[in-house]
Design a protein around this motif. Structure first.
Motif, PDB file in Angstrom:
ATOM      1  N   TYR A  64       0.775  -1.037  -0.012  1.00 30.40           N
ATOM      2  CA  TYR A  64       0.138  -0.015  -0.045  1.00 30.40           C
ATOM      3  C   TYR A  64       0.767   1.301  -0.058  1.00 30.40           C
ATOM      4  CZ  TYR A  64      -3.268  -3.741   0.785  1.00 30.40           C
ATOM      5  OH  TYR A  64      -3.993  -4.792   0.725  1.00 30.40           O
ATOM      6  N   THR A  78      -5.314   4.257  -0.182  1.00 38.40           N
ATOM      7  CA  THR A  78      -4.321   5.113  -0.043  1.00 38.40           C
ATOM      8  C   THR A  78      -3.850   5.273   1.492  1.00 38.40           C
ATOM      9  OG1 THR A  78      -3.156   7.363  -0.497  1.00 38.40           O
ATOM     10  CG2 THR A  78      -5.403   7.292   0.094  1.00 38.40           C
ATOM     11  N   LEU A  79      -2.630   5.639   1.644  1.00 35.86           N
ATOM     12  CA  LEU A  79      -2.133   5.882   2.853  1.00 35.86           C
ATOM     13  C   LEU A  79      -1.924   7.456   2.884  1.00 35.86           C
ATOM     14  CD1 LEU A  79       0.499   3.053   3.835  1.00 35.86           C
ATOM     15  CD2 LEU A  79      -2.159   3.510   4.501  1.00 35.86           C
ATOM     16  N   THR A  83       1.605   8.767   7.338  1.00 33.50           N
ATOM     17  CA  THR A  83       1.443   7.636   7.882  1.00 33.50           C
ATOM     18  C   THR A  83       2.555   6.807   6.999  1.00 33.50           C
ATOM     19  OG1 THR A  83      -0.633   7.647   8.461  1.00 33.50           O
ATOM     20  CG2 THR A  83       0.189   5.514   8.131  1.00 33.50           C
ATOM     21  N   GLU A  90       9.747   3.518  10.567  1.00 34.36           N
ATOM     22  CA  GLU A  90       9.630   2.383  11.615  1.00 34.36           C
ATOM     23  C   GLU A  90      10.384   0.979  11.263  1.00 34.36           C
ATOM     24  OE1 GLU A  90       5.677   2.515  13.244  1.00 34.36           O
ATOM     25  OE2 GLU A  90       5.800   4.366  13.808  1.00 34.36           O
ATOM     26  N   SER A  94      13.566  -0.769  12.808  1.00 38.36           N
ATOM     27  CA  SER A  94      13.635  -1.937  13.589  1.00 38.36           C
ATOM     28  C   SER A  94      14.615  -3.013  13.008  1.00 38.36           C
ATOM     29  CB  SER A  94      12.237  -2.611  13.848  1.00 38.36           C
ATOM     30  OG  SER A  94      11.561  -2.521  12.538  1.00 38.36           O
ATOM     31  N   LEU A  95      14.505  -2.711  11.678  1.00 37.19           N
ATOM     32  CA  LEU A  95      15.709  -3.739  10.936  1.00 37.19           C
ATOM     33  C   LEU A  95      16.858  -3.386  11.482  1.00 37.19           C
ATOM     34  CD1 LEU A  95      13.711  -4.018   7.599  1.00 37.19           C
ATOM     35  CD2 LEU A  95      14.363  -5.877   8.972  1.00 37.19           C
ATOM     36  N   GLN A  98      18.269  -4.772  14.303  1.00 36.72           N
ATOM     37  CA  GLN A  98      18.466  -6.306  14.161  1.00 36.72           C
ATOM     38  C   GLN A  98      19.645  -6.590  13.218  1.00 36.72           C
ATOM     39  OE1 GLN A  98      14.531  -7.608  12.931  1.00 36.72           O
ATOM     40  NE2 GLN A  98      13.662  -6.806  14.643  1.00 36.72           N
TER      41      GLN A  98
ATOM     42  N   ILE B  28       5.805  -9.918   9.518  1.00 35.94           N
ATOM     43  CA  ILE B  28       7.114 -10.851   9.278  1.00 35.94           C
ATOM     44  C   ILE B  28       7.875 -10.657  10.773  1.00 35.94           C
ATOM     45  CG2 ILE B  28       9.250 -10.628   7.991  1.00 35.94           C
ATOM     46  CD1 ILE B  28       6.436 -11.026   6.240  1.00 35.94           C
ATOM     47  N   LEU B  62      -1.412  -7.045   4.301  1.00 36.55           N
ATOM     48  CA  LEU B  62      -0.534  -6.119   5.058  1.00 36.55           C
ATOM     49  C   LEU B  62       0.509  -7.127   5.660  1.00 36.55           C
ATOM     50  CD1 LEU B  62      -0.090  -3.082   5.574  1.00 36.55           C
ATOM     51  CD2 LEU B  62      -1.634  -3.596   7.864  1.00 36.55           C
ATOM     52  N   PRO B  63       1.785  -7.013   5.162  1.00 33.23           N
ATOM     53  CA  PRO B  63       2.708  -8.004   5.656  1.00 33.23           C
ATOM     54  C   PRO B  63       3.319  -7.665   7.104  1.00 33.23           C
ATOM     55  CG  PRO B  63       3.517  -7.163   3.398  1.00 33.23           C
ATOM     56  CD  PRO B  63       2.254  -6.265   3.990  1.00 33.23           C
ATOM     57  N   TYR B  64       3.289  -6.249   7.439  1.00 40.40           N
ATOM     58  CA  TYR B  64       3.906  -5.666   8.252  1.00 40.40           C
ATOM     59  C   TYR B  64       2.979  -5.482   9.647  1.00 40.40           C
ATOM     60  CZ  TYR B  64       7.603  -5.685   4.895  1.00 40.40           C
ATOM     61  OH  TYR B  64       8.428  -5.942   3.958  1.00 40.40           O
ATOM     62  N   PRO B  68       7.204  -5.672  18.566  1.00 38.67           N
ATOM     63  CA  PRO B  68       8.420  -4.977  19.196  1.00 38.67           C
ATOM     64  C   PRO B  68       9.277  -6.100  20.114  1.00 38.67           C
ATOM     65  CG  PRO B  68       6.394  -4.167  20.342  1.00 38.67           C
ATOM     66  CD  PRO B  68       5.775  -4.989  19.179  1.00 38.67           C
ATOM     67  N   PRO B  77      10.814  -7.105  11.595  1.00 34.58           N
ATOM     68  CA  PRO B  77      10.379  -5.525  11.765  1.00 34.58           C
ATOM     69  C   PRO B  77       9.056  -5.230  12.278  1.00 34.58           C
ATOM     70  CG  PRO B  77      10.183  -6.468   9.390  1.00 34.58           C
ATOM     71  CD  PRO B  77      10.721  -7.491  10.168  1.00 34.58           C
ATOM     72  N   THR B  78       8.983  -4.117  12.889  1.00 31.29           N
ATOM     73  CA  THR B  78       7.666  -3.907  13.465  1.00 31.29           C
ATOM     74  C   THR B  78       7.366  -2.286  13.510  1.00 31.29           C
ATOM     75  OG1 THR B  78       6.647  -3.751  15.600  1.00 31.29           O
ATOM     76  CG2 THR B  78       8.640  -3.003  15.675  1.00 31.29           C
ATOM     77  N   LEU B  79       6.003  -2.352  13.353  1.00 30.58           N
ATOM     78  CA  LEU B  79       5.385  -0.723  13.302  1.00 30.58           C
ATOM     79  C   LEU B  79       5.025  -0.601  14.681  1.00 30.58           C
ATOM     80  CD1 LEU B  79       3.129  -1.171  10.068  1.00 30.58           C
ATOM     81  CD2 LEU B  79       5.252  -0.215  10.394  1.00 30.58           C
ATOM     82  N   SER B  80       4.869   0.836  14.860  1.00 33.46           N
ATOM     83  CA  SER B  80       4.301   1.278  16.265  1.00 33.46           C
ATOM     84  C   SER B  80       2.844   0.879  16.267  1.00 33.46           C
ATOM     85  CB  SER B  80       4.850   2.820  16.541  1.00 33.46           C
ATOM     86  OG  SER B  80       4.124   3.403  15.809  1.00 33.46           O
ATOM     87  N   THR B  83       1.036   3.720  14.492  1.00 35.98           N
ATOM     88  CA  THR B  83       1.158   3.765  12.985  1.00 35.98           C
ATOM     89  C   THR B  83       0.463   2.635  12.483  1.00 35.98           C
ATOM     90  OG1 THR B  83       3.484   4.995  12.893  1.00 35.98           O
ATOM     91  CG2 THR B  83       2.746   3.360  11.107  1.00 35.98           C
ATOM     92  N   ALA B  86      -2.992   3.759  12.421  1.00 35.51           N
ATOM     93  CA  ALA B  86      -3.314   4.693  11.305  1.00 35.51           C
ATOM     94  C   ALA B  86      -3.568   4.172   9.872  1.00 35.51           C
ATOM     95  CB  ALA B  86      -2.317   5.662  11.168  1.00 35.51           C
ATOM     96  N   VAL B  87      -2.645   3.089   9.428  1.00 37.98           N
ATOM     97  CA  VAL B  87      -2.421   2.347   8.283  1.00 37.98           C
ATOM     98  C   VAL B  87      -4.217   1.732   8.167  1.00 37.98           C
ATOM     99  CG1 VAL B  87      -1.761   0.276   7.254  1.00 37.98           C
ATOM    100  CG2 VAL B  87      -0.169   1.769   8.421  1.00 37.98           C
ATOM    101  N   GLU B  90      -6.721   4.231   7.674  1.00 44.19           N
ATOM    102  CA  GLU B  90      -6.687   5.146   6.259  1.00 44.19           C
ATOM    103  C   GLU B  90      -7.114   3.934   5.116  1.00 44.19           C
ATOM    104  OE1 GLU B  90      -2.828   6.875   6.084  1.00 44.19           O
ATOM    105  OE2 GLU B  90      -3.459   7.884   8.031  1.00 44.19           O
ATOM    106  N   LEU B  91      -6.509   2.714   5.342  1.00 47.22           N
ATOM    107  CA  LEU B  91      -7.119   1.771   4.447  1.00 47.22           C
ATOM    108  C   LEU B  91      -8.639   1.845   4.111  1.00 47.22           C
ATOM    109  CD1 LEU B  91      -4.332  -0.973   4.622  1.00 47.22           C
ATOM    110  CD2 LEU B  91      -4.372   0.732   2.763  1.00 47.22           C
ATOM    111  N   ASP B  93     -10.800   3.739   5.342  1.00 51.73           N
ATOM    112  CA  ASP B  93     -11.327   5.128   4.891  1.00 51.73           C
ATOM    113  C   ASP B  93     -11.209   5.220   3.400  1.00 51.73           C
ATOM    114  OD1 ASP B  93     -12.541   7.099   6.636  1.00 51.73           O
ATOM    115  OD2 ASP B  93     -11.291   8.484   5.726  1.00 51.73           O
TER     116      ASP B  93
END
Lengths: 234, 234, 234, 234, 234, 234
Positions: A64, A78-79, A83, A90, A94-95, A98, B28, B62-64, B68, B77-80, B83, B86-87, B90-91, B93
């Protein structure tokens, strides 16, 4: 190699020798008669073909992206810019923790460019991290091939019509559509649909596979070259 | 049908008759000896198998996600939380504005649950929108099948070891690992790795395909049932 | 050693052998007849005395903290909780990127505790980082000494009246002020001033130096012990 | 007078007659062979020397500033622009409520300039508040003295090498380093370190005390003049 | 007096003697058969009638409030909680800087209560400011009158049916509607409309003017009493 | 028709045939000798007079706007740009969900223009929504009438002196005040008051009703024309 074809022990092993990783950035959005997934499909596939011989891991494409101007076409989520930039930051952050240090973001959709700004701003504060944002179809050598074939090459035209983005049973118009200025996206969603109609920005809708596969090979080569030599520090 | 197997005209056609859509939500992250993509693979596949006979479109996963606590495992990897919410918002919306009204979010990772809160909060203000957040492996009927087979069933155990999440050439340990309390994720990343070691939360690492395919069929059936009848209004 | 007594080459040298650093956290705010800088002075001094024999660097105290409830006393600037947490997170984040891994935050003001939450949340996502938030006067052994001397020990009382926080030429009241409940800070600024008057929360205003220096030595010892052994991993 | 040499009753007394206060703004960051605290030390000291004869209070320096471009030099923590502006706004806001009206912010680090924007924006909405943001070393008269001595004068050069910013036992290089363009800070942290090496932006590393003390006296005089006459309203 | 019946010179004159001001808080939202403006009309009118004999200024009502749960009823715009709190804070903040110190917020809609939290939090940091948040219909004495008349009194019932909130030519149902639990607003917009139908929460739709005018007089008296004596400090 | 003269059933009925709505945007702020409510009064009244013959609903004016530069004039509360834009976005968003599609925002205060940007940005993503931001006194035809009468026409001058914005018993100065450049608002609040004195930006303070009523009729006509034909799509 695709990240989903590894487990964490294998990536930990990889990190003992290397610190590169590839993140394809797509968008689900109208592409005329072609698949709604064009940008995701191309960004991910060009990354995998380029990275495979090098043994560098490729994350799943972020499907997306930022495409508010196609809001009048169903299937174009859309994002927001804010965002999207947070997502990029982010994931990198995080990567990095690691062990990854060199990040190639292979982008398939022009509207995502704020992601490139986010990546550059992020890495500016990390002395040992590097990011490269690459719009694969606009790479210098790839674009040269495109132009040598047909200068009318745009969103949803032959330039994005590959064996892996066509839909079975959907015929393409045969005429050459007059080009629409790219700046149309700065107007509202309704104006965009009115101006674009079927969604293509102009040019032929398809060309012989010989042509598009030449574009493809140039695209793969250019991404591979970046994975190998696109860094300012080893 | 997968959204990337359609163009926008086909979705516009679909919207004349229907307004349902499925969004698989993955992550992931480390899954012991299994693929780093387990949550994404399962959420997307269970959605597609469930939706295909019904002709309801399924977005790319949505892969991510939010993970944490696995920061000490490469490839996670992580999103907060902020965020991620919000993703999701927004999708929903933007798809709403394009005509979709009933959204099934099929989730493959427990840490993503704030996405369910975001979806519920979003839809509360939309009189004609509905969202369902479904953790596919914990659906009542699916979980019943799991429990009837082996009550030690957890992250990265046999429960997630399917023909499509195993890695070629990677052998699984043969012992039954003692269970680790799920609350370990509330401590820091280093503690989590120390407690989990290889990443599994416990139980057997694999079971006969007969067992896991029974789980799978229950999972697919339950998602299909939700697509058909999971709505409070037509 | 104080960070301002080093140049960057010396810190880079230090980082080859060690990765600990100390950040004192103060507040500029009313302390009755004592200095407005009590919390900053004590947090910084206890850190330096504790760290010096160990050769661990001590940053300059962050002078400003969270103290909205003293708004009716001139000279008590406050940061918001949100901003304070951002300051803590950003200092940790940039020092981490420069090689530090173990952070001891020596705090001199109870209102700053959200900084401790921010530090804990930050480090949870960093497998190789550790943070300790230490309210120096409430450390187990220090507090035991305080209680053995006089159980009425509070903000702006004898407990904070050291040779280095007294003001020349300012006499202290000689009576024992009745204790005010600490929860008064939950009411508005005007109520706080009305309830506290001169600013002390109660007890004696001064005690013999023999007493307060015993408290001080316990405080220094306890911080030093943390710098040496307060970590869960080397 | 330093705020930490007062108690709140003394500031309340002061506010009966006056409403001025000085906030020094520093940064902890690489300064070549000099102290990591140069910007904090100079901003605070020039403020105190200027204000003392006038009896105007000087807050403790805000030690931490905006310096992401020095991320490759250990001991250079940074705040984000957004957080720094919030800190400035909130300190002004709470001191205003306690009766202060005229604020002189004496800054020692060019990267902190967004703090000046924050102060100006804040005061624009307060009819009875005034703020002045003063980069002490670039004041018209001070800079004139600098230029009369040696036009190669920059970060970490002789211009910042005072008896109170040198480190005992650290010798300075004796050559004149070629100047590096200030715009280097716009590139990433790694590029900055590569371009700057030891951290100086060029010129001599030291000059006779006679020279630097002339600069200092001009700096003190100019700050004092601002405290006395830098206001548009009494 | 209404603020819009003054010019700034008159308010400046007023501020020489007084520092009180009243802000009515409404909402535009469904009220069954009654005006969409009920909450705004009542909050503003009760404020003006109460304040007029005292010469205290009344701002124009803030017409828009927090009412996401009525999203299925046309003409019910809503602000988010976060934005509403910002509006309240910013109005208080700028009026404070212009000399006002005591703020009575007369609220007409229960959903706006986060505005009261915002006002309390704001004033806690201002030693010389006071705020009172008053839900006029729930004031102790007013509510006593309501209960003495009819205990079934709710949103859009007779309790809000005044000569100035009825619509010309719109007849009210004559039956007593069964009460709906107030907690219905915690479900989604569609559920709310399904449960409430015409929008009333239950009880009679109208009662004799003698009844409602007794409620009104109690409401006006109670607001006036607050303007006169609702402050903890003069 | 005013929204507060309707109930929700009547708006629902209206929405079966139409989807237009008008939102007047005002500001409470100094207008020299005129009412503090000038901008709110004019924006609301011009909207109602224009819309009434067309049966299009007019929301209550948003009374509060963006006016930090008048902070030195009592009775001039301001919202921040960020909050104001959020208010506009959220009102549009919730009304859209209730069925409105064409929004005319009739603005009475130049400082509110960021609201127009917010409206445009919001609608860009909604293929079936349209917004028009109209500064009523600067509409092409209205401004032509203004200029034909007297080119010195500004804030708080005769241009805003209507029978419904004058205050009973307040006499206007009889001289022609020299014009002050509009850019004065970019300086601080104190400077603005010093430059403007009574608050007018210059010109005559009053003109015969014949003149101002010609302006008014042009203003009403121009708003009505926009309600009827100001849309790019029906």
């Amino acid at each position: 190699m695709r990240v989903q074809d590894c487990n964490w022990m294998q990536l930990e092993e990889y990190l003992r020798e290397d610190d590169r990783i590839v993140l394809p950035c797509g968008s689900i959005e109208q592409h005329g008669y072609l698949s709604l997934g064009v940008d995701m499909i191309l960004a991910e596939r060009v990354s995998i073909e380029a990275a495979d011989p090098l043994g560098v891991p490729v994350l799943p494409a972020l499907p997306y992206g930022i495409t508010p101007y196609f809001a009048a076409y169903p299937g174009s989520p859309t994002l927001s810019v804010e965002t999207y930039k947070a997502v990029i930051r982010e994931l990198l952050d995080s990567l990095y923790r690691q062990g990854f240090r060199r990040f190639l973001l292979v982008n398939g959709h022009g509207g995502n460019d704020p992601g490139g700004e986010a990546a550059a701003a992020w890495s500016a504060g990390y002395p040992d991290a590097q990011t490269v944002w690459h719009n694969w179809w606009k790479g210098a050598r790839t674009w040269e091939v495109v132009q040598s074939i047909d200068t009318d090459a745009s969103h949803a035209s032959w330039l994005e019509n590959f064996p892996w983005t066509r839909l079975a049973g959907v015929a393409q118009p045969q005429e050459r559509k007059p080009m629409v200025a790219a700046t149309i996206v700065e107007s509202g969603a309704a104006q965009v649909r009115e101006a674009l109609g079927d969604g293509s920005f102009g040019g032929l809708y398809e060309r012989p596979d010989d042509d598009v596969l030449r574009v493809w090979r140039a695209g793969v080569d250019e991404v591979r070259e970046l994975i190998e030599n696109g860094w300012t520090r080893a």
